[in-house]
Motif scaffolding. Structure first.
Motif: not given
Length: 348
Positions: A155-174
């Motif tokens: 869901s969009r909410e799940e994707l945004m939660a993953i983006r948040a953890i990616a931002d926390k650890h400077d990760l890119r999202l594919h």
């Protein structure tokens, strides 16, 4: 030479033919000569149409297949000493013959479990924080599959939660979008809402599973990652000399809207099959039917009997598990025949 089709193929949406809209544009592109290596008008039009559809000035590239799309995109998103976090069932982990590692010159895939085939922020963080020493491949990319390998959706909410953890650890999202169109159709979301608006840096968008003969599009929303990407495509043998025959059918899907209506139809057929299976005694779904794939548990003798009747489907998900995939041209009649045969073999 002609032969009568016996369409009992439900193993994959790869078994379907070319949809009319794609074929029409392919034939139109064949009427006149054009420039080579992607410098043609069809490729430019298709790329611009993607930018309009996503409402974003992204960089667009076309390659032949999904393994190349994922492998080359991931190779551009990190370095050889980095790692890519993905679900343990992800296609890049289980079905791409080491392609992502090969084209990245060694970047390691780190896998995480997760219910219904989905990564979780907790699973990602566990891998990122597991070690920080120089002997551990540094996590740099998170790869999500939408829809997942078991037919479920983020869901969009799940994707945004993953983006948040990616931002926390400077990760890119594919995002591996082998069935991205089916996700948009099922979630009633725009392509933008499921990609750059939730922080996806790069999307590999499949056309093969949605009515094309071949051809995948790679969209970079983080355009810095696309630097010199055309050279990667050339070096990997993915630069088509007659690129218009890859891009023109894509344009047929995009301009006609068939990219979405094909997915809507495939999803509807999967729901029809799922409901029919659940009405049969002793049959249970393995995962919720959210896109165009149906995973069901059947007795092993029933599976063998169905195969003997000529039905094709995959059983890679364990003993008793079967996957049926619907496509743009799947019919109710075909599914009714399958349901009748399943009912018959179960009765034995």
């Amino acid at each position: 030479m002609t032969s009568e089709c016996s369409p009992r193929f439900l193993a994959s949406d790869n078994t379907s033919g070319i949809c009319p809209e794609a074929m029409e544009y392919l034939l139109e592109a064949n009427r006149c000569d054009d420039l080579a290596y992607g410098n043609d008008t069809w490729t430019a039009r298709a790329a611009d149409r993607f930018r309009e559809m996503f409402d974003y000035d992204c960089d667009v590239f076309f390659v032949f297949n999904g393994t190349a799309a994922n492998s080359l995109a991931l190779s551009a998103m990190g370095r050889s000493y980095h790692s890519v976090i993905c679900h343990e069932l992800a296609h890049i982990e289980t079905d791409e013959c080491g392609g992502p590692e090969f084209f990245s010159n060694g970047a390691k895939l780190l896998t995480s479990p997760g219910a219904d085939g989905k990564l979780t922020p907790e699973g990602i963080e566990a891998l990122v924080t597991k070690r920080s020493d120089i002997h551990y491949p540094k996590p740099k990319v998170v790869s999500l599959t939408q829809a997942t390998e078991v037919g479920t959706l983020y869901s969009r909410e799940e994707l945004m939660a993953i983006r948040a953890i990616a931002d926390k650890h400077d990760l890119r999202l594919h995002m591996d979008g082998a069935r991205f169109a089916n996700a948009c159709a099922s979630l009633d979301a725009t392509p933008a809402e499921l990609t750059w608006q939730v922080g996806v840096d790069a999307l590999c968008f499949s056309g093969t599973k949605n009515g094309l003969a071949f051809g995948e599009a790679i969209l970079f929303f983080n355009r810095e990652l696309a630097e010199d990407f055309s050279y990667r495509c050339k070096q990997a043998g993915q630069l088509a000399s007659k690129m218009r025959f890859v891009s023109a059918p894509w344009l047929g899907l995009l301009e006609s809207g068939a990219w979405l209506t094909n997915a809507q139809h495939a999803n509807a057929m999967a729901r029809y099959l799922s409901e029919g299976l659940q009405a049969l005694p002793g049959v249970s779904l393995m995962f919720p039917t959210q896109a165009n794939s149906v995973f069901v548990e059947l007795p092993l003798p029933a599976i063998e009997a169905l195969k003997a009747k000529g039905w094709t489907f995959y059983t890679f998900i364990g003993a008793g598990g079967a996957r049926f995939v619907c496509a743009w041209n799947t019919t109710v009649e075909l599914l009714d025949a399958l349901l009748a045969d399943i009912r018959s073999v179960l009765a034995r």
